[in-house]
Design a protein around this motif. Sequence first.
Motif, PDB file in Angstrom:
ATOM      1  N   CYS A   1       0.794  -1.033   0.046  1.00  0.00           N
ATOM      2  CA  CYS A   1       0.056   0.125  -0.098  1.00  0.00           C
ATOM      3  C   CYS A   1       0.875   1.425  -0.060  1.00  0.00           C
ATOM      4  CB  CYS A   1      -0.897  -0.007   1.200  1.00  0.00           C
ATOM      5  SG  CYS A   1      -2.037  -1.473   1.317  1.00  0.00           S
TER       6      CYS A   1
ATOM      7  N   ASN B   1       2.086   4.805   1.081  1.00  0.00           N
ATOM      8  CA  ASN B   1       2.544   5.604   2.313  1.00  0.00           C
ATOM      9  C   ASN B   1       1.247   6.385   2.799  1.00  0.00           C
ATOM     10  OD1 ASN B   1       4.020   6.444   4.680  1.00  0.00           O
ATOM     11  ND2 ASN B   1       4.545   8.052   3.537  1.00  0.00           N
ATOM     12  N   GLY B   2       0.802   6.032   4.055  1.00  0.00           N
ATOM     13  CA  GLY B   2      -0.378   6.651   4.635  1.00  0.00           C
ATOM     14  C   GLY B   2      -1.755   5.717   4.750  1.00  0.00           C
ATOM     15  N   TRP B   3      -1.429   4.636   3.727  1.00  0.00           N
ATOM     16  CA  TRP B   3      -2.523   3.726   3.604  1.00  0.00           C
ATOM     17  C   TRP B   3      -2.442   2.527   4.611  1.00  0.00           C
ATOM     18  CZ3 TRP B   3      -6.600   4.174  -0.485  1.00  0.00           C
ATOM     19  CH2 TRP B   3      -6.285   5.360  -1.045  1.00  0.00           C
ATOM     20  N   PHE B   4      -3.443   2.070   4.828  1.00  0.00           N
ATOM     21  CA  PHE B   4      -3.522   0.586   5.581  1.00  0.00           C
ATOM     22  C   PHE B   4      -3.905  -0.605   4.880  1.00  0.00           C
ATOM     23  CE2 PHE B   4      -4.273   4.535   8.372  1.00  0.00           C
ATOM     24  CZ  PHE B   4      -3.612   4.162   9.523  1.00  0.00           C
TER      25      PHE B   4
ATOM     26  N   CYS C   1      -6.201  -1.582   0.147  1.00  0.00           N
ATOM     27  CA  CYS C   1      -5.424  -0.722   0.838  1.00  0.00           C
ATOM     28  C   CYS C   1      -6.537   0.341   1.299  1.00  0.00           C
ATOM     29  CB  CYS C   1      -4.535  -0.010  -0.134  1.00  0.00           C
ATOM     30  SG  CYS C   1      -3.116  -1.038  -0.436  1.00  0.00           S
TER      31      CYS C   1
ATOM     32  N   MET D   1      -7.385   4.101   3.510  1.00  0.00           N
ATOM     33  CA  MET D   1      -7.030   5.369   4.152  1.00  0.00           C
ATOM     34  C   MET D   1      -8.022   6.074   4.826  1.00  0.00           C
ATOM     35  SD  MET D   1      -5.468   8.720   2.205  1.00  0.00           S
ATOM     36  CE  MET D   1      -3.698   8.365   2.488  1.00  0.00           C
TER      37      MET D   1
ATOM     38  N   LEU E   1      -9.220   9.746   5.400  1.00  0.00           N
ATOM     39  CA  LEU E   1      -9.039  11.126   5.121  1.00  0.00           C
ATOM     40  C   LEU E   1      -9.616  11.998   6.301  1.00  0.00           C
ATOM     41  CD1 LEU E   1      -9.981  11.110   1.464  1.00  0.00           C
ATOM     42  CD2 LEU E   1      -7.659  11.112   2.361  1.00  0.00           C
TER      43      LEU E   1
ATOM     44  N   CYS F   1     -12.224  10.982  -2.202  1.00  0.00           N
ATOM     45  CA  CYS F   1     -11.835   9.675  -2.345  1.00  0.00           C
ATOM     46  C   CYS F   1     -11.476   9.423  -4.091  1.00  0.00           C
ATOM     47  CB  CYS F   1     -12.694   8.776  -1.853  1.00  0.00           C
ATOM     48  SG  CYS F   1     -13.083   8.691  -0.192  1.00  0.00           S
TER      49      CYS F   1
ATOM     50  N   LYS G   1      -6.660   5.248  15.127  1.00  0.00           N
ATOM     51  CA  LYS G   1      -6.008   6.384  14.345  1.00  0.00           C
ATOM     52  C   LYS G   1      -6.471   7.748  15.156  1.00  0.00           C
ATOM     53  CE  LYS G   1      -5.910   8.574   9.923  1.00  0.00           C
ATOM     54  NZ  LYS G   1      -4.619   9.021  10.011  1.00  0.00           N
TER      55      LYS G   1
ATOM     56  N   TYR H   1     -16.476   9.724  10.230  1.00  0.00           N
ATOM     57  CA  TYR H   1     -15.913   9.194   8.851  1.00  0.00           C
ATOM     58  C   TYR H   1     -17.099   8.914   8.074  1.00  0.00           C
ATOM     59  CZ  TYR H   1     -11.414   9.047  11.201  1.00  0.00           C
ATOM     60  OH  TYR H   1     -10.057   9.447  11.863  1.00  0.00           O
TER      61      TYR H   1
END
Length: 73
Positions: free
Chosen positions: A7, A9-12, A18, A20, A22, A37, A63, A69
């Motif tokens: 994934c 960077n910054g994604w799980f 993957c 993310m 936001l 998105c 997080k 969300y």
Amino acid sequence: SLLTVSCPNGWFYNSGYCLMALESTTPFNQLAAEKKCNEIGGTVFSPMNDMYTKDVENMLLLKSSNKSYWIGT
């Protein structure tokens, strides 16, 4: 052969996807969430099954707390 998912960077990584979360200083409405998105190459999360949804909820709890969300259906 076993497929390895990497994934950005910054994604799980979760269950082959993957993800993310936001964050914004202003609230998103559904249209704005979908647009944001799409801009980063993703879609608003839609639950696929109970286990996957629970994993995403746990990711969001780890997080940050006291935030909202958008989750699609």
